[in-house]
Structure formats: structure tokens, C-alpha cells
Design an enzyme around this catalytic site. Sequence first.
Site, PDB file in Angstrom:
ATOM      1  N   GLU A   1       4.399   3.392  -4.691  1.00 17.06           N
ATOM      2  CA  GLU A   1       3.523   4.496  -5.086  1.00 17.06           C
ATOM      3  C   GLU A   1       4.269   5.818  -5.054  1.00 17.06           C
ATOM      4  OE1 GLU A   1      -0.819   4.075  -3.976  1.00 17.06           O
ATOM      5  OE2 GLU A   1       0.113   3.052  -2.267  1.00 17.06           O
TER       6      GLU A   1
ATOM      7  N   SER B   1      -7.602   4.269  -1.685  1.00 18.82           N
ATOM      8  CA  SER B   1      -7.618   4.978  -2.959  1.00 18.82           C
ATOM      9  C   SER B   1      -8.767   5.996  -2.975  1.00 18.82           C
ATOM     10  CB  SER B   1      -7.729   3.969  -4.104  1.00 18.82           C
ATOM     11  OG  SER B   1      -7.499   4.580  -5.347  1.00 18.82           O
TER      12      SER B   1
ATOM     13  N   HIS C   1       0.083   0.166  -5.438  1.00 17.79           N
ATOM     14  CA  HIS C   1      -1.200   0.765  -5.079  1.00 17.79           C
ATOM     15  C   HIS C   1      -2.246  -0.284  -4.720  1.00 17.79           C
ATOM     16  CE1 HIS C   1      -4.251   3.899  -5.000  1.00 17.79           C
ATOM     17  NE2 HIS C   1      -5.016   3.182  -5.799  1.00 17.79           N
TER      18      HIS C   1
END
Length: 295
Positions: free
Chosen positions: A215, A157, A269
Site C-alpha cells: 500500500e 479501510s 490493501h
Amino acid sequence: MSPQPIAEGQGLAPRTRWFDLEDSLTGAIRRVFLWLPEGPAPQAGWPALWMLDGNAVIGTAIDAMRAQAFWPTGTGLGWGALVAVGYPTDAPYNSFRRSWDLGPPPGRSYPPFHEGGPEVRTGGGAEMARFLMEDVQPFLDRIAPLDPDNRAIFGHSFGGLFALWLMFTQPSAFRHVIAASPAITWEESFLLEHLAGFTPPRQAPRVHLSAGEWEGNALAPFQRSAPEADARLAEKARTRTVEAAQEMARALRAKGIEAHYETYAGETHMSVLPIAINRALHWAFALPVEETADA
């Protein structure tokens, strides 16, 4: 001169140590986890996988390494050192501090995470990069036999965004770059400006990019009937995590870099993290075919 830890300890798993290091310029304290394999190091030192969000990833990485590297013919995984950089906390994340540390410059200001809290700032990535290269690296060189020419960096991320930015700004710092679900479109996709001006060095890093299936443009099955479903879909359209990572891999290959992209089926995610950590181990420590055949 390498910094001295202000605190240190052992835990998580055998052969794991942690050190609280003070940033030599800012005084900020971050926790550095170190795990080393048993036995003598190779002549050049252990290859090392550096991981961001250290508190959240170090336990998974150690377990995956210990369960696989002892059986190279069944896994193809060799031994290596694990370095994870986080914070002096038992929590998996410090969202406030990681926003600053892992957000590359120039950065912006955002509302507090909770009422009455401090303003959230991004843009401290250069400070974090200097800490890694000028504080953590000399400290590790003093206490562990690590190969200076065989380092990998893993980030998820915001950490993936930071890892890619660091590659563009210091391309010789790490031999391998693993970016899982990287926040490439963060702050109007400023990272693409770095990509456009990037000229890979002769010894360019190898890059692995990835994202979870959920995602992309569709919600995970358990999210589809939730009240926030429409808001999640709108956020997906803005972040474009899968598409942006795929596009980044193609752009890097066009510049002559060995870059791969992988989608993790059935993952969101956050649920990608254990799979991405395992893939990072194999990207950093995969044994040559002849070594697994001879083992």
C-alpha cells in the site's frame, strides 16, 4: 429501551448468534454478530472487540480466537467477546450501504457503482455511531455479560477511517482503537481537521494503526506488469495509505496517546485483512505478562 431483533439465528461457528436490528431513528436494518467464550464471564463482564464490516470479518476473528486463546502461554491471548456489525446478507460486503455508514460527515455524492444503480453517498457516520452506542450497546447489555469499560473497535479501510473519526468525536466510547489501512486521505483528508482540534481525555484510548507493504509507493509483484499498473501507482500517490497512517501515529503520540504503527510485509490493501484481524484480537485481549507466566 433496547431494540428487539426483527430476525435472529445461529451459524458460522459454535456459540455464534446474529441479530437483525432496526435503527431506532432511521429504520435501517443492520446485522449484529455476537460470539461469546465458553464458561463464566469475569466479574466485570467479558472484554469485547467490536468490528466493522461484520460479514467479512467475523468468521476469521472467531477462528483466530478459538485457535489461540485456549493456549495463553503460547499465544498471550485471553478470551473475549466478539461483536461484528454488518448487514442482512451472505455477501462479505454491502458496498453501497457501507459507503454511507462508514463515511464520516459531511460526506459527498458519487456516481453509481453500476449503470442504473443509485447515487452513492457518504457522510452517514454520525447515524452509524448513534446506532452503535444507542441501539446496539443497550441491546448487548441486555443479552450478554460485557465489560462496559473494556471495549475495542476495529475497522479496515473505510472502517479504519470511521474508527479514528469516532475516537476524535467520542474518545471515551472505546478503550482500544485498531485502524487497518485507514482511508485517512479520503475526501481531501478532512479527518486531519478532527486530529488538529482533538484534545485527548485523561483516559485516552490506545491506538494501533497498520497498512500493507504494497500500500506504499510500490506495486505488488503480481501487479507490476498489469495493464492498470500506471493507474494503480497514481492512486497510491493520492491515497498515501502507509505514509498517512505513519503520520497519524506520530501525531497521536505527540498528543500523549499510546499509538503504534505496523507495516504488514508482502500484503496489499485487501490481503492485510486476516493479519489485521488477528492483530486486533491481541491488541484488545492481550494477557498481562504475569497471567501468561502463571497459566
